[in-house]
Design a protein around this motif. Structure first.
Motif, PDB file in Angstrom:
ATOM      1  N   ILE A  21       1.415  -1.082 -14.866  1.00 41.61           N
ATOM      2  CA  ILE A  21       1.667   0.355 -14.727  1.00 41.61           C
ATOM      3  C   ILE A  21       3.011   0.598 -14.061  1.00 41.61           C
ATOM      4  O   ILE A  21       3.783   1.463 -14.492  1.00 41.61           O
ATOM      5  CB  ILE A  21       0.526   1.030 -13.944  1.00 41.61           C
ATOM      6  N   ILE A  22       3.317  -0.161 -13.026  1.00 43.45           N
ATOM      7  CA  ILE A  22       4.593   0.007 -12.326  1.00 43.45           C
ATOM      8  C   ILE A  22       5.755  -0.337 -13.241  1.00 43.45           C
ATOM      9  O   ILE A  22       6.743   0.409 -13.329  1.00 43.45           O
ATOM     10  CB  ILE A  22       4.615  -0.853 -11.042  1.00 43.45           C
ATOM     11  N   GLY A  28       9.619   3.334 -18.849  1.00 37.06           N
ATOM     12  CA  GLY A  28       9.668   4.687 -19.392  1.00 37.06           C
ATOM     13  C   GLY A  28      10.912   5.427 -18.949  1.00 37.06           C
ATOM     14  O   GLY A  28      11.524   6.160 -19.723  1.00 37.06           O
ATOM     15  N   ALA A  29      11.309   5.240 -17.687  1.00 33.22           N
ATOM     16  CA  ALA A  29      12.523   5.886 -17.189  1.00 33.22           C
ATOM     17  C   ALA A  29      13.756   5.348 -17.906  1.00 33.22           C
ATOM     18  O   ALA A  29      14.676   6.105 -18.240  1.00 33.22           O
ATOM     19  CB  ALA A  29      12.650   5.675 -15.682  1.00 33.22           C
ATOM     20  N   ILE A  30      13.764   4.053 -18.166  1.00 35.84           N
ATOM     21  CA  ILE A  30      14.902   3.447 -18.875  1.00 35.84           C
ATOM     22  C   ILE A  30      14.987   3.999 -20.297  1.00 35.84           C
ATOM     23  O   ILE A  30      16.067   4.364 -20.778  1.00 35.84           O
ATOM     24  CB  ILE A  30      14.780   1.910 -18.887  1.00 35.84           C
ATOM     25  N   ILE A  92      10.836   5.686 -30.091  1.00 35.93           N
ATOM     26  CA  ILE A  92      11.695   4.610 -29.592  1.00 35.93           C
ATOM     27  C   ILE A  92      10.899   3.691 -28.663  1.00 35.93           C
ATOM     28  O   ILE A  92      10.997   2.462 -28.762  1.00 35.93           O
ATOM     29  CB  ILE A  92      12.934   5.186 -28.891  1.00 35.93           C
ATOM     30  N   ILE A  93      10.082   4.259 -27.772  1.00 34.46           N
ATOM     31  CA  ILE A  93       9.257   3.437 -26.881  1.00 34.46           C
ATOM     32  C   ILE A  93       8.318   2.561 -27.700  1.00 34.46           C
ATOM     33  O   ILE A  93       8.186   1.363 -27.451  1.00 34.46           O
ATOM     34  CB  ILE A  93       8.454   4.315 -25.901  1.00 34.46           C
ATOM     35  N   ALA A  94       7.664   3.151 -28.699  1.00 30.80           N
ATOM     36  CA  ALA A  94       6.734   2.391 -29.531  1.00 30.80           C
ATOM     37  C   ALA A  94       7.459   1.269 -30.272  1.00 30.80           C
ATOM     38  O   ALA A  94       6.959   0.141 -30.359  1.00 30.80           O
ATOM     39  CB  ALA A  94       6.041   3.320 -30.523  1.00 30.80           C
TER      40      ALA A  94
END
Length: 138
Positions: A21-22, A28-30, A92-94
């Motif tokens: 999670i961390i 996610g921020a990146i 993009i994350i996926a």
């Protein structure tokens, strides 16, 4: 009850989940920065300076502003440009996660395919192997 909770919290899966999670939050921020600071400006340059995050449709006649922040202060707006930006962010994350998992799976397959050292023989097996070899010579 406290001991049970401590035993639960110290299990490997719970700690792995917390670490995940961390790292996920940092990742996610990146990716948000990648989308907002690199990809969207490139798309904006290609499309003639369009900024999708400020696209909205006013739902109230009192909204006269040209940017989303001011328009939200004036009344109800449908911020579809922001939704488009967040959808692109998700895609993009996926895609990045798919690539990372694919890479890890390839590494695992290579490790599984690599020949492992033969298991060490027991003393009885070593003795039987020596006897077999002596019988072959005879």
């Amino acid at each position: 009850m406290l001991n049970e909770f401590r035993a639960f919290a110290m299990k490997g899966n719970v700690i792995d989940l917390a670490v995940g999670i961390i790292i996920g939050a940092a990742f996610g921020a990146i990716v948000s920065s990648l989308v907002g600071d690199i990809i969207m400006p490139i798309i904006g340059a290609i499309t003639g300076g369009l900024d999708f995050s400020n696209y909205f449709t006013p739902l109230s006649k009192s909204v006269t502003a040209n940017n989303l922040a001011d328009a939200k202060k004036q009344g109800a707006v449908l911020a579809w440009g922001n939704f488009l930006t967040l959808t692109l962010n998700f895609i993009i994350i996926a895609f990045v996660m798919f690539g990372a998992i694919r890479f890890v799976n390839r590494l695992k397959r290579k490790d599984e395919a690599a020949p492992s050292a033969p298991p060490k023989l027991t003393k009885q097996e070593e003795l039987l192997t020596e006897i077999r070899d002596l019988l072959k010579k005879a």
